[in-house]
Design an enzyme around this catalytic site. Structure first.
Site: not given
Ligand code: PAP
Length: 335
Positions: A81, A144, A166
């Site tokens: 997230g 990270h 998470r």
């Molecule tokens: P990263 O570690 O590559 O930066 P990160 O942002 O941690 O990625 O994870 C993306 C997840 O956060 C996605 O989850 P999902 O695959 O289960 O859908 C993404 O959809 C979710 N995400 C991004 N923005 C939001 C938001 N505003 N609220 C809730 N979840 C979000």
């Protein structure tokens, strides 16, 4: 004719391995390696698994980054997230400079990863030397890296660390989708069974997942003014309460007036999955590192793992979670 038939197969930046320095290549020869999630291999460096390009970034960051007491660093394991919390942090901390009810807020035109850059993945990657002159105080950064591998100055200074965790099942599914999405030009999607086995063995990006989480959890208990431990699922269930916790930890609590004017509601609305994912910059834009911004917005739900896990997978991961987190006090929800 498809794009792949007309243009030479140049892998996107995040998959390239040939920009690694000779010194790093020599180091790689000495490290344990496994099949990768993005690049062809993943290496175990200082006890965690990381792609080769980022080992170089980690080392440069450890050697060069000088933390300031006022710095705020967001830490996550990938797909916990990060994008969401980057947006919340940026809007929260900058709410005097960029009032939330104004039309031209930076969050509306920039992806959260461009507003709060990663240290080892962006600022120190590929031998870059970051210029911090353009940063205003407090500097908002992210990483990270596991706690033990953070640059010494981060550990020794009053720099605040915001850790977002998470539940491992949703984290795994999100990571599996994300890495498959980024590897699309490879055509071979990683079978879920193979990657699940890797995740369970601890071989995931910046994994083992449990070591990463437990180390920051312990720090948050020992040093509650230095490390704040947040859970994705708890922000989903009680967003205002968690936002308040974050503001208090960062010593920028909401005033009664702000509470009455609906500032918290507006921050949460601006940073919601629905709002962010529909912005033009996030629907169509790209990061300078090559990833399409929409790759960071898939579903944003809790419990999506139920659409992919077999009973056996669920039981296996439950057993590991029980073993690894026993006695720690961490309780995952929606698993
Ligand atoms: P990263 O570690 O590559 O930066 P990160 O942002 O941690 O990625 O994870 C993306 C997840 O956060 C996605 O989850 P999902 O695959 O289960 O859908 C993404 O959809 C979710 N995400 C991004 N923005 C939001 C938001 N505003 N609220 C809730 N979840 C979000």
């Amino acid at each position: 004719m498809s794009k792949s038939q007309t243009s030479p197969q140049i892998p996107p930046k995040y998959l390239q391995e040939d920009e690694i320095s000779d010194e790093c290549k020599k180091l790689l020869l000495t490290l344990p390696k496994e099949r990768g999630w993005l690049a062809s291999h993943i290496y175990n460096y200082q006890g965690f698994w990381v792609a080769p390009r980022f080992i170089q970034g980690v080392i440069a960051c450890q050697q060069q980054f000088q933390a300031q007491d006022s710095d705020i660093i967001l830490v996550t394991t990938p797909k916990s997230g990060t994008t969401w919390l980057k947006s919340l942090l940026f809007v929260l901390v900058n709410r005097m400079k960029y009032p939330v009810f104004e039309q031209n807020h930076p969050l509306l035109v920039k992806n959260p990863h461009d507003l709060i850059p990663f240290l080892e993945i962006k600022l120190y990657v590929d031998g870059l030397v970051p210029n911090f002159a353009s940063f205003t105080s407090p500097r908002l950064l992210s990483t990270h890296m596991p706690f033990a591998s953070l640059p010494k100055s981060v550990q020794d200074s009053k720099t605040k660390l915001v850790y977002l965790c998470r539940n491992p099942k949703d984290t795994f599914i999100s990571l599996w989708h994300f890495t498959n999405n980024l590897r699309l030009h490879h055509k071979d999607i990683h079978p879920i069974e193979e990657k699940f086995e890797s995740f369970c063995k601890g071989v995931s990006l910046y994994g083992p997942f449990w070591n990463h989480v437990l180390d920051y959890w312990k720090q948050s208990i020992e040093k509650p003014n230095k490390v704040l431990f947040l859970m994705y699922e708890e922000i989903k269930v009680q967003p205002k309460l968690q936002l308040k916790r974050l503001a208090e930890f960062l010593e920028c609590p909401f005033s009664i007036e702000e509470e009455n004017c609906g500032v918290m509601d507006e921050i949460l609305r601006m940073c919601s999955f629905e709002n962010l994912s529909n912005l033009e910059v996030n629907a169509d834009g790209k990061l300078s590192t090559g990833e399409e911004n929409n790759a960071f917005f898939r579903k944003g739900e809790v419990g999506d793992w139920k659409n992919y896990f077999t009973i056996e997978m669920s039981e296996k991961l439950n057993h590991i979670i029980e073993q690894k987190f026993q006695g720690s006090g961490i309780k995952f929800s929606y698993i």
